[in-house]
Design a protein around this motif. Sequence first.
Motif, PDB file in Angstrom:
ATOM      1  N   ASP A 170       0.847  -1.192   0.000  1.00 15.05           N
ATOM      2  CA  ASP A 170       0.000   0.000   0.000  1.00 15.05           C
ATOM      3  C   ASP A 170       0.884   1.243   0.000  1.00 15.05           C
ATOM      4  OD1 ASP A 170      -1.850   2.005   0.358  1.00 15.05           O
ATOM      5  OD2 ASP A 170      -2.877   1.043   2.045  1.00 15.05           O
ATOM      6  N   LEU A 171       0.918   1.938  -1.127  1.00 11.83           N
ATOM      7  CA  LEU A 171       1.768   3.122  -1.239  1.00 11.83           C
ATOM      8  C   LEU A 171       1.331   4.215  -0.269  1.00 11.83           C
ATOM      9  CD1 LEU A 171       4.190   4.223  -2.829  1.00 11.83           C
ATOM     10  CD2 LEU A 171       2.577   5.184  -4.489  1.00 11.83           C
ATOM     11  N   ALA A 172       0.052   4.228   0.100  1.00 14.20           N
ATOM     12  CA  ALA A 172      -0.447   5.230   1.042  1.00 14.20           C
ATOM     13  C   ALA A 172       0.167   5.051   2.426  1.00 14.20           C
ATOM     14  CB  ALA A 172      -1.967   5.155   1.130  1.00 14.20           C
ATOM     15  N   LYS A 173       0.683   3.863   2.693  1.00 11.53           N
ATOM     16  CA  LYS A 173       1.303   3.592   3.990  1.00 11.53           C
ATOM     17  C   LYS A 173       2.811   3.863   3.975  1.00 11.53           C
ATOM     18  CE  LYS A 173      -2.112   0.109   5.358  1.00 11.53           C
ATOM     19  NZ  LYS A 173      -2.324  -1.314   5.747  1.00 11.53           N
ATOM     20  N   VAL A 174       3.306   4.349   2.863  1.00 10.64           N
ATOM     21  CA  VAL A 174       4.723   4.705   2.736  1.00 10.64           C
ATOM     22  C   VAL A 174       4.841   6.221   2.809  1.00 10.64           C
ATOM     23  CG1 VAL A 174       6.784   4.598   1.289  1.00 10.64           C
ATOM     24  CG2 VAL A 174       5.147   2.694   1.279  1.00 10.64           C
ATOM     25  N   GLN A 175       5.725   6.717   3.645  1.00 12.34           N
ATOM     26  CA  GLN A 175       5.934   8.161   3.737  1.00 12.34           C
ATOM     27  C   GLN A 175       6.913   8.584   2.651  1.00 12.34           C
ATOM     28  OE1 GLN A 175       7.291   9.659   7.539  1.00 12.34           O
ATOM     29  NE2 GLN A 175       7.662  11.710   6.730  1.00 12.34           N
ATOM     30  N   ILE A 176       6.398   9.233   1.620  1.00 13.40           N
ATOM     31  CA  ILE A 176       7.255   9.673   0.521  1.00 13.40           C
ATOM     32  C   ILE A 176       7.849  11.033   0.859  1.00 13.40           C
ATOM     33  CG2 ILE A 176       7.342  10.321  -1.910  1.00 13.40           C
ATOM     34  CD1 ILE A 176       5.217   8.262  -2.473  1.00 13.40           C
ATOM     35  N   VAL A 177       9.170  11.083   0.897  1.00 15.25           N
ATOM     36  CA  VAL A 177       9.896  12.310   1.214  1.00 15.25           C
ATOM     37  C   VAL A 177      10.459  12.867  -0.088  1.00 15.25           C
ATOM     38  CG1 VAL A 177      11.789  13.326   2.530  1.00 15.25           C
ATOM     39  CG2 VAL A 177      10.499  11.387   3.480  1.00 15.25           C
ATOM     40  N   GLN A 178       9.980  14.028  -0.494  1.00 12.41           N
ATOM     41  CA  GLN A 178      10.465  14.635  -1.730  1.00 12.41           C
ATOM     42  C   GLN A 178      11.879  15.182  -1.521  1.00 12.41           C
ATOM     43  OE1 GLN A 178       9.094  14.437  -4.579  1.00 12.41           O
ATOM     44  NE2 GLN A 178       7.027  13.741  -4.051  1.00 12.41           N
ATOM     45  N   VAL A 179      12.793  14.734  -2.361  1.00  5.82           N
ATOM     46  CA  VAL A 179      14.182  15.179  -2.260  1.00  5.82           C
ATOM     47  C   VAL A 179      14.680  15.590  -3.638  1.00  5.82           C
ATOM     48  CG1 VAL A 179      14.683  13.707  -0.272  1.00  5.82           C
ATOM     49  CG2 VAL A 179      15.085  12.833  -2.582  1.00  5.82           C
ATOM     50  N   ASP A 180      15.658  16.454  -3.654  1.00  2.00           N
ATOM     51  CA  ASP A 180      16.309  16.830  -4.907  1.00  2.00           C
ATOM     52  C   ASP A 180      17.116  15.638  -5.403  1.00  2.00           C
ATOM     53  OD1 ASP A 180      18.349  17.867  -6.762  1.00  2.00           O
ATOM     54  OD2 ASP A 180      17.632  19.838  -6.152  1.00  2.00           O
ATOM     55  N   GLY A 181      17.027  15.374  -6.697  1.00  2.00           N
ATOM     56  CA  GLY A 181      17.753  14.240  -7.256  1.00  2.00           C
ATOM     57  C   GLY A 181      19.249  14.302  -7.011  1.00  2.00           C
ATOM     58  N   LYS A 182      19.783  15.500  -6.829  1.00  2.00           N
ATOM     59  CA  LYS A 182      21.225  15.660  -6.630  1.00  2.00           C
ATOM     60  C   LYS A 182      21.682  15.183  -5.251  1.00  2.00           C
ATOM     61  CE  LYS A 182      21.470  19.621  -9.775  1.00  2.00           C
ATOM     62  NZ  LYS A 182      21.757  21.075  -9.893  1.00  2.00           N
ATOM     63  N   VAL A 183      20.756  15.133  -4.297  1.00  2.00           N
ATOM     64  CA  VAL A 183      21.132  14.714  -2.939  1.00  2.00           C
ATOM     65  C   VAL A 183      20.386  13.455  -2.509  1.00  2.00           C
ATOM     66  CG1 VAL A 183      21.714  17.063  -2.261  1.00  2.00           C
ATOM     67  CG2 VAL A 183      19.393  16.211  -1.863  1.00  2.00           C
ATOM     68  N   ARG A 184      19.695  12.834  -3.432  1.00  2.00           N
ATOM     69  CA  ARG A 184      18.876  11.666  -3.095  1.00  2.00           C
ATOM     70  C   ARG A 184      19.706  10.558  -2.448  1.00  2.00           C
ATOM     71  NH1 ARG A 184      15.716   9.757  -8.091  1.00  2.00           N
ATOM     72  NH2 ARG A 184      17.846   9.906  -8.876  1.00  2.00           N
ATOM     73  N   GLU A 185      20.845  10.225  -3.054  1.00  2.00           N
ATOM     74  CA  GLU A 185      21.671   9.149  -2.518  1.00  2.00           C
ATOM     75  C   GLU A 185      22.215   9.498  -1.130  1.00  2.00           C
ATOM     76  OE1 GLU A 185      21.732  10.018  -5.732  1.00  2.00           O
ATOM     77  OE2 GLU A 185      20.890   8.135  -6.499  1.00  2.00           O
ATOM     78  N   ARG A 186      22.526  10.774  -0.931  1.00  2.00           N
ATOM     79  CA  ARG A 186      23.062  11.184   0.367  1.00  2.00           C
ATOM     80  C   ARG A 186      22.034  10.985   1.476  1.00  2.00           C
ATOM     81  NH1 ARG A 186      25.036  17.172   0.629  1.00  2.00           N
ATOM     82  NH2 ARG A 186      22.963  17.609   1.472  1.00  2.00           N
ATOM     83  N   THR A 187      20.764  11.225   1.167  1.00  2.00           N
ATOM     84  CA  THR A 187      19.730  11.036   2.188  1.00  2.00           C
ATOM     85  C   THR A 187      19.632   9.573   2.603  1.00  2.00           C
ATOM     86  OG1 THR A 187      17.925  10.716   0.579  1.00  2.00           O
ATOM     87  CG2 THR A 187      18.398  12.976   1.286  1.00  2.00           C
ATOM     88  N   LEU A 188      19.947   8.676   1.678  1.00  2.00           N
ATOM     89  CA  LEU A 188      19.937   7.251   2.008  1.00  2.00           C
ATOM     90  C   LEU A 188      21.141   6.895   2.870  1.00  2.00           C
ATOM     91  CD1 LEU A 188      18.658   4.428   1.607  1.00  2.00           C
ATOM     92  CD2 LEU A 188      20.106   4.184  -0.427  1.00  2.00           C
TER      93      LEU A 188
END
Length: 371
Positions: A170-188
Amino acid sequence: MTDGFGRSHMLSRRNALKGLGAAAAAAGGLTLSAPAIAQGASRVSFTTSWIPEGPNLFAYVARDKGFWKNAGLDVSVARGSGSGAAAQAVSAGTFDFGMAATPTVIIQAAKKLPITCIGQINYDALMGVGVLAASPIRAPKDLEGKKLGASVTSGEYPFLPLYAEKAGFDLAKVQIVQVDGKVRERTLVEKQVDAVSAFATSTVPSLAPLGTDVRFMLFSSVGIEFYGQSLTTQPARIEKDRALCEAFVQGAMEAIRFTLTNFDEAIDIFLKANSEVAISATGKDYSRIGLGLTNLTNLVPEVKDKGLGFADPQKVATMADLVLKYAAGEGATRPDLGALFTNAFAGKIKLTAAELATAERTAAAYRKYVG
């Protein structure tokens, strides 16, 4: 005879005359030679879709190993700034040929841009959800209750709802955090998010050489199959100079075969051509992982049964339907797939059993990143 997209392989008399030299060479078991195109090498411009990386590594091999030269072409290779920009530049005639993500090409064609895919470079876009190797997220269902970093401008983003549906969470149960593609990997890496939505071909080579192992749950693993990159040109160029298009595709496919069967030498050629990658502390690993993942996507039935570059018409039709439904936007119309794709120049180069075995062996080390 047609190429699977309703396009005839028959040449016009004018183009047939242009191709006589190529036909004679083929009859003698020879590589397409320069006189088949023109006296002297024909100058051709080509744009990649991104900075030097695994999916476009073949272009540097084709140029510097002489595969395009042997086909009578002098090809300049320009670096791209995204598949959308590359597709638009080719359709406008800024470049003679280019490469772009296949779904993006479909979107551009749906917007009436004149462009044709003339050969597949790789067969899985490797869209998916990436997690750290040690993450407790082992299956898509485990994403529920977790944070997923995603960028709305990234090519895989529109297909997240379809992935959730196919993968059974259920995608509604996933908290989608909008991030800039340039820093996406860093957030992980910094564990600001538990997972990221991305392309494995970009994320894995960027992180793994730094000691951060990641693994991907691919969209393709649940039946959402999108081809990776396609070679492209304008329809008018095919009509005007079919022999040129055939020579270009042949040189590219020879290079792709080389990357599959001569992995280490292909990496050396790439690093020599891109000094900024070579001097980086992680450049060689970045290149090896990128090419390893790309090669992995080419070990598919299309290549084994039909030859390098061949596009399966049924898969293309399914891709087009999904792109139109989820990603093309308002006002887009389904493009004529017979005009958008052709196998007329593809499938001419097939890997031998020994070559396939070599390719399988060298690519095996990279399966751990994609399930």
